[in-house]
Design a protein around this motif. Structure first.
Motif, short mmCIF file in Angstrom:
data_model
loop_
_atom_site.label_atom_id
_atom_site.label_comp_id
_atom_site.label_asym_id
_atom_site.label_seq_id
_atom_site.Cartn_x
_atom_site.Cartn_y
_atom_site.Cartn_z
N GLY A 147 -37.11 11.13 -25.26
CA GLY A 147 -38.62 11.26 -25.39
C GLY A 147 -39.23 12.14 -24.51
O GLY A 147 -40.43 12.49 -24.48
N SER A 148 -38.62 12.35 -23.30
CA SER A 148 -39.05 13.04 -22.17
C SER A 148 -38.83 14.62 -22.63
O SER A 148 -38.21 14.96 -23.49
N LEU A 149 -39.86 15.58 -22.00
CA LEU A 149 -39.86 16.96 -22.29
C LEU A 149 -38.46 17.68 -21.76
O LEU A 149 -38.16 17.37 -20.72
N SER A 150 -38.09 18.57 -22.39
CA SER A 150 -37.11 19.52 -21.85
C SER A 150 -37.49 20.29 -21.03
O SER A 150 -38.77 20.40 -20.68
N ALA A 151 -36.53 20.99 -20.29
CA ALA A 151 -37.01 21.84 -19.05
C ALA A 151 -37.91 22.87 -19.57
O ALA A 151 -38.87 23.50 -18.93
N ARG A 152 -37.33 23.50 -20.70
CA ARG A 152 -38.25 24.44 -21.40
C ARG A 152 -39.80 24.22 -21.83
O ARG A 152 -40.63 24.76 -21.55
N GLU A 153 -39.63 22.84 -22.35
CA GLU A 153 -40.84 22.31 -22.85
C GLU A 153 -41.89 22.21 -21.64
O GLU A 153 -43.03 22.30 -21.86
N ARG A 154 -41.21 21.83 -20.33
CA ARG A 154 -42.16 21.58 -19.22
C ARG A 154 -42.72 22.78 -18.73
O ARG A 154 -44.11 22.90 -18.39
N GLU A 155 -41.91 24.07 -18.85
CA GLU A 155 -42.23 25.50 -18.58
C GLU A 155 -43.60 25.77 -19.25
O GLU A 155 -44.58 26.16 -19.01
N VAL A 156 -43.53 25.39 -20.82
CA VAL A 156 -44.44 25.91 -21.71
C VAL A 156 -45.89 24.98 -21.20
O VAL A 156 -46.77 25.82 -21.56
N ILE A 157 -45.70 23.88 -21.08
CA ILE A 157 -46.84 22.86 -20.88
C ILE A 157 -47.67 23.32 -19.56
O ILE A 157 -48.71 23.39 -19.53
N ARG A 158 -46.59 23.79 -18.57
CA ARG A 158 -47.27 24.24 -17.45
C ARG A 158 -48.08 25.48 -17.59
O ARG A 158 -49.30 25.33 -17.02
N LEU A 159 -47.62 26.31 -18.22
CA LEU A 159 -48.41 27.63 -18.75
C LEU A 159 -49.69 27.32 -19.67
O LEU A 159 -50.65 27.89 -19.42
N LEU A 191 -45.50 13.64 -26.82
CA LEU A 191 -46.71 13.13 -26.15
C LEU A 191 -47.67 12.39 -27.15
O LEU A 191 -48.43 11.89 -26.62
N GLY A 192 -47.49 12.59 -28.36
CA GLY A 192 -48.10 11.65 -29.27
C GLY A 192 -49.54 12.30 -29.31
O GLY A 192 -50.73 11.35 -29.37
N VAL A 193 -49.85 13.50 -29.42
CA VAL A 193 -50.86 14.16 -29.29
C VAL A 193 -50.90 15.54 -30.55
O VAL A 193 -50.00 15.62 -30.95
N LYS A 194 -52.23 16.10 -30.65
CA LYS A 194 -52.48 16.82 -31.68
C LYS A 194 -52.96 18.43 -31.36
O LYS A 194 -52.83 19.28 -32.30
N ASP A 195 -53.24 18.43 -30.19
CA ASP A 195 -53.64 19.79 -29.58
C ASP A 195 -53.06 19.91 -28.26
O ASP A 195 -52.81 19.14 -27.42
N ARG A 196 -53.41 21.32 -27.90
CA ARG A 196 -53.32 21.68 -26.41
C ARG A 196 -53.90 20.89 -25.26
O ARG A 196 -53.30 20.61 -24.41
N ALA A 197 -55.18 20.68 -25.53
CA ALA A 197 -56.02 19.98 -24.40
C ALA A 197 -55.30 18.58 -24.33
O ALA A 197 -55.10 18.08 -23.22
N ALA A 198 -55.09 17.91 -25.45
CA ALA A 198 -54.66 16.61 -25.35
C ALA A 198 -53.34 16.79 -24.69
O ALA A 198 -52.85 15.53 -24.12
N ALA A 199 -52.48 17.45 -25.14
CA ALA A 199 -51.08 17.57 -24.57
C ALA A 199 -51.02 17.91 -23.11
O ALA A 199 -50.34 17.15 -22.37
N VAL A 200 -52.01 18.65 -22.49
CA VAL A 200 -52.20 18.71 -20.85
C VAL A 200 -52.75 17.47 -20.36
O VAL A 200 -52.07 17.05 -19.28
N ALA A 201 -53.51 16.83 -21.10
CA ALA A 201 -54.10 15.71 -20.30
C ALA A 201 -53.03 14.58 -20.18
O ALA A 201 -52.88 13.78 -19.27
N ALA A 202 -52.23 14.77 -21.42
CA ALA A 202 -51.21 13.64 -21.43
C ALA A 202 -49.97 13.86 -20.57
O ALA A 202 -49.51 12.94 -19.57
#
Length: 210
Positions: A147-159, A191-202
């Motif tokens: 359930g954790s984010l992959s390395a690429r997904e972490r890069e995307v969420i950081r951006l 992350l169990g969210v529906k949009d970018r803002a919620a994803a960043v918060a989570a």
């Protein structure tokens, strides 16, 4: 495979690298370089037409990255095997390439004989991984990451957290905009969210960003 010539397509955005590889294989018996491509899109077009035994694929290239090309070659059902040859050994490069269907993954500092052996093995459909990549993959498999984010997904969420748009994320990571959207879909699900803002918060909440 040893009793016949192995045909190759060399894919790299640096002409000097392509020239060096072509010269290397031309000097060794049992190999024939059919063509060269400067990016992933050109690679797919040439591989479709020429059907080489092995595509020697770089990953990060302007105008079409390697992972997208590997994915497309698989979708088209081409018999060519893909051997990644790159300078990048991070999880965010190796995992997507292997998941996309690469037969092997070597670093550009591999000795000449190791490269020849890897191409022969790839032509036979055998998996070839440089020792550094193999040990990283073993460690990754052994560590719990359900359930954790992959390395690429972490890069995307950081951006995303920096306010970067999909097009800019695609350009920075050398991937397509469609791939960015796919990563975001996976991130939202994990992350169990529906949009970018919620994803960043989570992501901040879970310590992924900090």
């Amino acid at each position: 495979m040893a009793d016949r010539t192995i045909t190759l397509l060399i894919v790299d955005d640096h002409p000097v690298v392509r020239d060096g590889l072509r010269g290397m294989f031309a000097s060794a018996p049992g190999f024939e370089v059919l063509a060269e491509a400067a990016d992933g899109r050109e690679a797919v077009a040439l591989a479709t037409r020429l059907r080489p035994d092995v595509v020697l694929m770089d990953l990060r290239m302007p105008g079409g990255g390697g992972v997208e090309a590997i994915t497309e070659l698989g979708r088209l059902g081409l018999p060519s095997k893909v051997l990644v040859l790159t300078t990048y050994d991070t999880d965010s490069d190796t995992i997507p390439a292997i998941e996309a269907g690469a037969t092997g993954y070597l670093l550009k500092d591999a000795p000449r004989d190791e490269l020849f052996t890897a191409v022969r093995a790839a032509a036979e459909g055998r998996t070839v991984l440089s020792p550094a990549i193999a040990s990283r993959l073993v460690s990754r498999v052994r560590s719990p990451h359900g359930g954790s984010l992959s390395a690429r997904e972490r890069e995307v969420i950081r951006l995303v957290a920096r306010g970067t748009g999909n097009r800019e994320i695609a350009a920075e990571l050398f991937i397509s905009e469609a791939t960015v959207k796919t990563h975001l879909t996976h991130i939202y699900a994990k992350l169990g969210v529906k949009d970018r803002a919620a994803a960043v918060a989570a992501a901040y909440d879970r310590g992924i960003l900090g």
